[in-house]
Design an enzyme around this catalytic site. Structure first.
Site, mmCIF file in Angstrom:
data_model
loop_
_atom_site.group_PDB
_atom_site.id
_atom_site.type_symbol
_atom_site.label_atom_id
_atom_site.label_comp_id
_atom_site.label_asym_id
_atom_site.label_seq_id
_atom_site.Cartn_x
_atom_site.Cartn_y
_atom_site.Cartn_z
ATOM 1 N N HIS A 70 0.586 -9.672 -6.341
ATOM 2 C CA HIS A 70 1.205 -10.524 -5.239
ATOM 3 C C HIS A 70 1.653 -12.026 -5.889
ATOM 4 C CE1 HIS A 70 0.276 -7.891 -2.120
ATOM 5 N NE2 HIS A 70 -1.409 -8.147 -2.025
ATOM 6 N N TYR A 112 10.954 -3.321 3.296
ATOM 7 C CA TYR A 112 10.201 -2.202 4.032
ATOM 8 C C TYR A 112 10.948 -1.564 4.884
ATOM 9 C CZ TYR A 112 6.218 -0.720 6.971
ATOM 10 O OH TYR A 112 5.366 -0.229 7.738
ATOM 11 N N THR A 139 0.795 -1.076 0.006
ATOM 12 C CA THR A 139 0.146 -0.066 0.046
ATOM 13 C C THR A 139 0.827 1.178 0.229
ATOM 14 O OG1 THR A 139 -1.406 -1.369 1.449
ATOM 15 C CG2 THR A 139 -1.987 1.043 1.245
#
Ligand code: A3P
Length: 322
Positions: free
Chosen positions: A125, A218, A72
């Site tokens: 994904h 991340y 996101t």
């Protein structure tokens, strides 16, 4: 059209019913084994449809990730970078549209209904080996995002528990416990799992084609956001100009796409995303904590050990070295 959707469901439901199935994380959602990865039938249906019908264009860029690694966020960053000549943070479609509708997932058929400006960005994904052939054959660029497996697991467990509670209320009580869920995740039994194989597939591909596949963590995105955003812009072939650097465009994009900023937008607090017929995901489910290391609040030292056995030792992106 409705007929196409129904045809699609029947055809792929038949194909899926012949696959090996195992109990998933909740009773009504088994996991199916397709090309060595576990899928929820609903997601696999879209993946099979994309396999047969999705046609990539040479300039398309694919933002790939396993679930709950922060797509996101990276989608919002890429969207803001790619559309910055048309919008600034006061006019951005991200203000009124959940990031997933700004950059659609190729396997959910969302690109049929995508809103906002047409930009050559798609998300997926799917594991590398399950991407539609044209993506690989045309040498399309890929941005891959991964995350510490423990944080990924914790994020996924919370996400599905909440989604199950709102979509299949009866299932809520039989949703896996944290301990069971973690064990299943370590065995590879999770949506798009084994997680490790998902990351490894893209990692190997990125070593073979470093100019085409850009690999992110991340944790790095958190720690070195500016450097990552500049890298993304270069990769998307729209690097920041000296002028833009002077005006602080990089910092403005980062601020607008931050967890605090996006999660407080009305659309992401109260909006809903329609996923196929009759399934809704509330947009606020995509925003939980947005922290590195939250696993420490949910997993014990023994669970950490268990995961360590399987972790990517000797890899430059070994998460335990960070
Ligand atoms: P947590 O559950 O650990 O909070 P995905 O976007 O792939 O579904 O991953 C979801 C994870 O990314 C969630 O992690 C979510 O909170 C986090 N996230 C969402 N938006 C973010 C943002 N703008 N910045 C940082 N993390 C974000």
């Amino acid at each position: 059209s409705k007929t196409t959707v129904e045809w699609r469901e029947k055809k792929y439901k038949d194909e899926i019913s012949n696959l090996t199935q195992k109990n998933g994380w909740s009773p009504s959602q088994p996991l199916c084994l397709y090309k060595d990865f576990w899928f929820y039938p609903f997601f696999l249906q879209g993946a099979l449809y994309a396999r047969d019908h999705f046609q990539a264009q040479p300039n398309d860029v694919f933002i790939c990730s396993s679930m709950k690694t922060g797509c996101t966020w990276i989608k919002s960053l890429c969207f803001s970078i790619a559309t910055r000549s048309q919008f600034d943070d006061s006019t951005s479609p991200l203000r009124t549209t959940v990031p997933h509708d700004c950059i659609p997932f190729l396997e959910f058929g969302e690109y049929f209904t995508a809103q906002g400006p047409k930009i050559p960005l798609f998300a997926s994904h799917l594991p590398y080996t399950c991407l539609p052939e044209s993506v690989i054959d045309l040498g399309c660029k890929i941005i891959y995002l991964c995350r510490d497996p423990k944080d990924t697991y914790v994020s996924m467990w919370h996400f599905f528990r909440k989604v199950v509670a709102t979509t299949t209320p009866g299932d809520e009580d039989s949703f896996v416990s944290n301990e069971e869920g973690f064990e299943l995740f370590c065995k590879g039994l999770s949506s798009y799992g084994p997680y490790w194989d998902h990351v490894l597939g893209y990692w190997k591909a990125s070593l073979e084609r470093p100019d085409k596949i850009l690999f992110f963590k991340y944790e790095d995105l958190k720690k070195e956001t500016e450097a990552c955003v500049r890298k993304l812009a270069e990769f998307l072939e729209c690097p920041f100009s000296i002028e833009e650097e002077r005006e602080g465009t990089v910092q403005k994009i980062i601020k607008f796409c931050s967890f605090e900023s996006l999660s407080n937008l009305e659309v992401n607090k109260t909006g809903k995303q329609v996923k196929g017929r009759g399934r809704f995901v509330e947009n606020n489910k995509y925003f939980r904590k947005g922290k590195v290391g939250d696993w420490k609040n949910y997993l014990s030292a023994e669970m950490d050990e268990l995961e360590n056995d399987r972790v990517f030792v000797n890899q430059p992106w070994n998460f335990n070295k960070a």
